[in-house]
Design a protein around this motif. Structure first.
Motif, PDB file in Angstrom:
ATOM      1  N   ASP A  49       1.098  -1.227   0.789  1.00  0.00           N
ATOM      2  CA  ASP A  49      -0.169   0.039  -0.103  1.00  0.00           C
ATOM      3  C   ASP A  49       1.003   1.282  -0.116  1.00  0.00           C
ATOM      4  O   ASP A  49       0.836   2.263  -0.867  1.00  0.00           O
ATOM      5  CB  ASP A  49      -0.650  -0.139   0.862  1.00  0.00           C
ATOM      6  CG  ASP A  49      -2.090  -1.057   1.002  1.00  0.00           C
ATOM      7  OD1 ASP A  49      -2.397  -1.364   0.139  1.00  0.00           O
ATOM      8  OD2 ASP A  49      -2.193  -1.310   2.372  1.00  0.00           O
ATOM      9  N   GLU A  50       2.187   1.248   0.549  1.00  0.00           N
ATOM     10  CA  GLU A  50       2.984   2.845   0.821  1.00  0.00           C
ATOM     11  C   GLU A  50       3.539   2.688  -0.518  1.00  0.00           C
ATOM     12  O   GLU A  50       2.897   3.524  -0.668  1.00  0.00           O
ATOM     13  CB  GLU A  50       3.726   1.944   1.972  1.00  0.00           C
ATOM     14  CG  GLU A  50       3.097   1.892   3.321  1.00  0.00           C
ATOM     15  CD  GLU A  50       3.138   2.884   4.325  1.00  0.00           C
ATOM     16  OE1 GLU A  50       2.892   4.571   3.282  1.00  0.00           O
ATOM     17  OE2 GLU A  50       1.567   3.002   5.255  1.00  0.00           O
ATOM     18  N   ARG A  53       1.521   4.364  -2.853  1.00  0.00           N
ATOM     19  CA  ARG A  53       0.761   5.689  -3.189  1.00  0.00           C
ATOM     20  C   ARG A  53       2.321   6.546  -3.274  1.00  0.00           C
ATOM     21  O   ARG A  53       1.852   8.089  -3.720  1.00  0.00           O
ATOM     22  CB  ARG A  53       0.661   6.525  -1.699  1.00  0.00           C
ATOM     23  CG  ARG A  53      -0.397   4.994  -1.107  1.00  0.00           C
ATOM     24  CD  ARG A  53      -1.044   5.452   0.432  1.00  0.00           C
ATOM     25  NE  ARG A  53      -1.887   4.811   1.106  1.00  0.00           N
ATOM     26  CZ  ARG A  53      -2.657   3.995   1.390  1.00  0.00           C
ATOM     27  NH1 ARG A  53      -0.903   3.094   1.586  1.00  0.00           N
ATOM     28  NH2 ARG A  53      -3.647   2.986   1.332  1.00  0.00           N
ATOM     29  N   SER A 262      -0.065   7.890   6.392  1.00  0.00           N
ATOM     30  CA  SER A 262      -0.141   7.788   4.799  1.00  0.00           C
ATOM     31  C   SER A 262      -1.342   7.305   3.952  1.00  0.00           C
ATOM     32  O   SER A 262      -2.337   7.574   3.310  1.00  0.00           O
ATOM     33  CB  SER A 262       1.374   7.114   3.969  1.00  0.00           C
ATOM     34  OG  SER A 262       0.895   5.734   3.662  1.00  0.00           O
ATOM     35  N   SER A 266      -4.896   9.352   3.096  1.00  0.00           N
ATOM     36  CA  SER A 266      -6.078   8.153   1.496  1.00  0.00           C
ATOM     37  C   SER A 266      -6.794   7.854   1.614  1.00  0.00           C
ATOM     38  O   SER A 266      -7.617   7.757   0.643  1.00  0.00           O
ATOM     39  CB  SER A 266      -4.484   7.678   0.920  1.00  0.00           C
ATOM     40  OG  SER A 266      -4.412   6.475   1.695  1.00  0.00           O
TER      41      SER A 266
END
Length: 408
Positions: A49-50, A53, A262, A266
């Motif tokens: 996921d990081e 992004r 983060s 989002s």
């Protein structure tokens, strides 16, 4: 007319470029079975996921054999995350750039360094262009040893994402250090040591809430801890709650999933909490406001001011005020706005020998009614918000193309 047509076509092109820039590391690696274990742990640790992004990123992938060597040491999931985050460079390094490094060497920041978990320069990776076309990689805290070599480019999207293979796991004593599992974390101890002792003491005094927090930490937990000063000011209200409501309030400040900062930025929208139970919503809304993250209920809003710990599956943040659920507290009434003054008409001249009629008293029934605490329409809007955001880009692209063809 030609100008309008050009504007629509440019708008469509911009949307397509924006969509093209998006990347998904899980899908990229899914086409390469030799990295299946590495891909799996990127997802389990939420590093995928990081990565997705970031707009500029390099992933140093390790094949299944290299991952087996790492996993044979039986590290905790937190240690695995630390090691893998050292293999995610916060810059773009394609195959061409690796062989054209200025002065032959570069020091790259990594996602491990960005988490704040790496002391000093231990979260950096040294990249050196060696003789014979080889490129070496080594963790900065590894005594300058380049223990891994560039193998090949897996996939590149200049200058968005580069996925490269390196020969082995980067060795780092800091990243590989044993980290406690979530069940071993002293949650209240971490809170007390970082300015949230008042909240930690309230949690320790409540056996039910404490157990709920500790149980949730195993599968995933995010906590929003009020700092000491605002919690001290809130204590009179807290003490007036019943025992059951105190438990609900404490559980309300925990979310039963892991959310990095983060991810919170989002994933705007509603979040269930540890207190959510059937008809008892006890939810909160996350809203990204620039570089700040705001948490809201219908009672008040607070801002995240710092990070106590962010080690998957547990994240704990400090807040500037105490977030209050609408199920236990009422919002301060908002004063009604003053009515706009009406335009004065020309007043007729008064007749002699007549008294002016007295002004009629205002009828109390004209006063506005109090708004309900839980407006169904508001809730529906909240529920639909995520769908609207998710589909807006696709609708815009479709409409712009349709209009563009109509103008041809």
């Amino acid at each position: 007319m030609p100008q309008l047509k050009t504007a629509f076509l440019l708008f469509s092109l911009l949307l397509l470029v924006s969509a093209a820039q998006a990347h998904n590391i899980t899908r990229i690696l899914a086409g390469h079975p030799s990295f299946s274990t590495f891909n799996h742990y990127l997802s389990v640790t939420h590093l995928a996921d990081e990565i997705n992004r970031k707009t500029t990123i390099t992933v140093c992938a390790i094949d299944n054999a290299g991952m087996s060597e790492l996993l044979s040491k039986h590290p905790s999931i937190t240690t695995v995350k630390n090691v893998l985050s050292l293999h995610i460079l916060l810059d773009y390094f394609g195959a061409k750039k690796l062989h054209q490094i200025t002065n032959g060497t570069a020091l790259a920041a990594t996602m491990f360094q960005a988490t704040g978990s790496a002391p000093g320069s231990s979260g950096f990776v040294n990249i050196t262009d060696l003789k014979g076309g080889k490129v070496g990689f080594g963790a900065k805290d590894n005594g300058g040893k380049l223990d891994a070599l560039f193998v090949k480019s897996v996939e590149e999207k200049p200058y968005n994402i580069s996925v490269i293979q390196i020969s082995k796991v980067l060795s780092s004593d800091v990243a590989e250090a044993p980290a406690p599992g979530p069940a071993e974390l002293n949650l209240t101890g971490i809170m007390s040591a970082h300015g949230c002792k008042q909240f930690a003491d309230a949690l320790l005094a409540n056996a039910d809430a404490s157990k709920t927090y500790q149980d949730a930490a195993i599968g995933g937990l995010t906590v929003f801890c009020p700092l000491d000063d605002p919690f001290k000011a809130f204590l009179p209200k807290f003490k007036n709650l019943s025992a059951a409501d105190k438990t609900s309030f404490l559980e309300f400040l925990g979310v039963p999933v892991y959310q990095s900062l983060s991810m919170l930025k989002s994933n705007n929208g509603l979040l269930n909490t540890l207190a959510t139970d059937g008809g008892k919503k006890f939810d909160l809304t996350v809203q990204d406001e620039g570089e700040e993250v705001t948490l809201k209920t219908k009672v008040n809003s607070v801002k995240i001011t710092g990070t106590l710990i962010d080690e998957q599956p547990v994240a704990m943040y400090t807040t500037d005020k105490v977030l209050m659920p609408k199920e236990l507290f009422k919002a301060a009434p908002t004063p009604a706005p003053a009515p706009a003054p009406e335009k004065a008409a020309d007043a007729p001249k008064p007749h002699k020998h007549k008294k002016a009629a007295p002004s009629p008293k205002s009828d109390s029934s004209d006063a506005p009614a109090d708004s309900p605490d839980d407006d169904p329409a508001d809730q529906t809007a909240d529920d639909n918000a995520g769908v609207k955001v998710g589909t807006a880009r696709f609708l815009a692209v479709g409409l712009s193309f349709c209009l563009g063809f109509l103008l041809l």
